[in-house]
Scaffold this active site. Structure first.
Site, PDB file in Angstrom:
ATOM      1  N   ALA A 176      -1.894   5.862   1.356  1.00 43.97           N
ATOM      2  CA  ALA A 176      -3.096   5.022   1.455  1.00 43.97           C
ATOM      3  C   ALA A 176      -3.168   4.401   2.845  1.00 43.97           C
ATOM      4  O   ALA A 176      -2.152   4.202   3.513  1.00 43.97           O
ATOM      5  CB  ALA A 176      -3.059   3.926   0.398  1.00 43.97           C
ATOM      6  N   LEU A 213       0.867  -1.179   0.000  1.00 44.25           N
ATOM      7  CA  LEU A 213       0.000   0.000   0.000  1.00 44.25           C
ATOM      8  C   LEU A 213       0.901   1.227   0.000  1.00 44.25           C
ATOM      9  O   LEU A 213       1.875   1.291   0.752  1.00 44.25           O
ATOM     10  CB  LEU A 213      -0.879   0.034   1.255  1.00 44.25           C
ATOM     11  CG  LEU A 213      -2.239  -0.651   1.220  1.00 44.25           C
ATOM     12  CD1 LEU A 213      -2.919  -0.510   2.574  1.00 44.25           C
ATOM     13  CD2 LEU A 213      -3.142  -0.093   0.129  1.00 44.25           C
ATOM     14  N   ASP A 214       0.586   2.210  -0.828  1.00 44.75           N
ATOM     15  CA  ASP A 214       1.368   3.443  -0.847  1.00 44.75           C
ATOM     16  C   ASP A 214       1.303   4.136   0.512  1.00 44.75           C
ATOM     17  O   ASP A 214       0.313   3.982   1.246  1.00 44.75           O
ATOM     18  CB  ASP A 214       0.825   4.401  -1.916  1.00 44.75           C
ATOM     19  CG  ASP A 214       1.118   3.922  -3.329  1.00 44.75           C
ATOM     20  OD1 ASP A 214       2.103   3.173  -3.508  1.00 44.75           O
ATOM     21  OD2 ASP A 214       0.374   4.298  -4.250  1.00 44.75           O
ATOM     22  N   PRO A 215       2.321   4.930   0.844  1.00 48.50           N
ATOM     23  CA  PRO A 215       2.309   5.653   2.126  1.00 48.50           C
ATOM     24  C   PRO A 215       1.049   6.510   2.324  1.00 48.50           C
ATOM     25  O   PRO A 215       0.564   6.637   3.451  1.00 48.50           O
ATOM     26  CB  PRO A 215       3.564   6.529   2.052  1.00 48.50           C
ATOM     27  CG  PRO A 215       4.484   5.765   1.169  1.00 48.50           C
ATOM     28  CD  PRO A 215       3.609   5.105   0.140  1.00 48.50           C
TER      29      PRO A 215
END
Length: 230
Positions: free
Chosen positions: A54, A50-52
């Site tokens: 998100a 998961l992107d930071p």
């Protein structure tokens, strides 16, 4: 739970907080398992980054269960979030500043809802330049941050469901069910093009992976408390 339970393999559901990388979550959980059970070494891995920027469901596997990570990675995923209409960013999200603005006066509810249909099914999607995909040994985001341009190939992904859940322009809330490898940031950018404007992803939460739901996930603090208070 015991040290042997973690070594034999556990599947942990963690609700990733905003601005943490998936790697940081893994490191934090691993450190506390090792400390609590006095384990010198234990494998801990996550099943899908998961992107930071998100939040939401991160599946962590420990011990022997890390062999099953690919199985979880391949499962269908559900996301909710927000597109901001009328502006784009180089990263397709809030990691970078707005680089272009577009008119939104023409946008109606019908335009928004009707254009979701264009993305249902198997489609070609180009990943963002700011992504962790490797090219010639370097991650694309490293090249992007260095100001280098590079050609990115489209890949086939599948959007199973794509719903607009709330409209308060320029904010548009959505829900998406999709295959592995789907970039919701790219979906935001492409959706902006489809409605003859621009868009970027301004909020994202992963709510499901296969049959696993974020409603059953623990925060990092709750997980640490759960093993310390046994």
């Amino acid at each position: 739970m015991t040290a042997e339970d973690f070594k034999n393999g556990q599947v942990l559901l963690i609700d990733k907080p905003l601005e943490w990388t998936s790697f940081q979550v893994v490191n934090k959980i691993r450190w506390h398992i090792r400390k609590q059970y006095n384990i010198k070494k234990i494998k801990v891995g996550h099943a899908g980054t998961l992107d930071p920027l998100a939040t939401g469901l991160l599946i962590l596997c420990t011990g022997k269960q890390t062999k099953s990570i690919e199985t979880y990675q391949g499962q269908i995923k559900e996301y909710t979030g927000t597109f901001t209409i009328g502006a784009t960013t180089p990263s397709y999200d809030l990691e970078t500043e707005i680089d272009k603005t577009f008119p939104i006066d023409h946008i109606t509810e019908d335009i928004l809802r009707n254009n979701t249909k264009k993305f249902i099914g198997k489609i070609q999607q180009k990943p963002p330049i700011f992504s962790a995909i490797k090219k010639e040994g370097k991650r694309l985001y490293e090249l992007a941050r260095a100001g280098e341009t590079t050609e990115i190939k489209s890949r086939e992904i599948e959007i199973v469901e794509f719903d607009i859940t709330n409209i308060n322009l320029p904010k548009v809330d959505f829900r998406v069910v999709c295959s592995k490898g789907t970039y919701i940031r790219s979906l935001a950018y492409d959706f902006g093009l489809a409605i003859n404007s621009g868009a970027h992803l301004s909020a994202l939460r992963r709510t499901k992976i296969g049959d696993f739901s974020v409603n059953k996930a623990l925060s990092i603090h709750e997980f640490i408390s759960s093993i310390e208070n046994q």
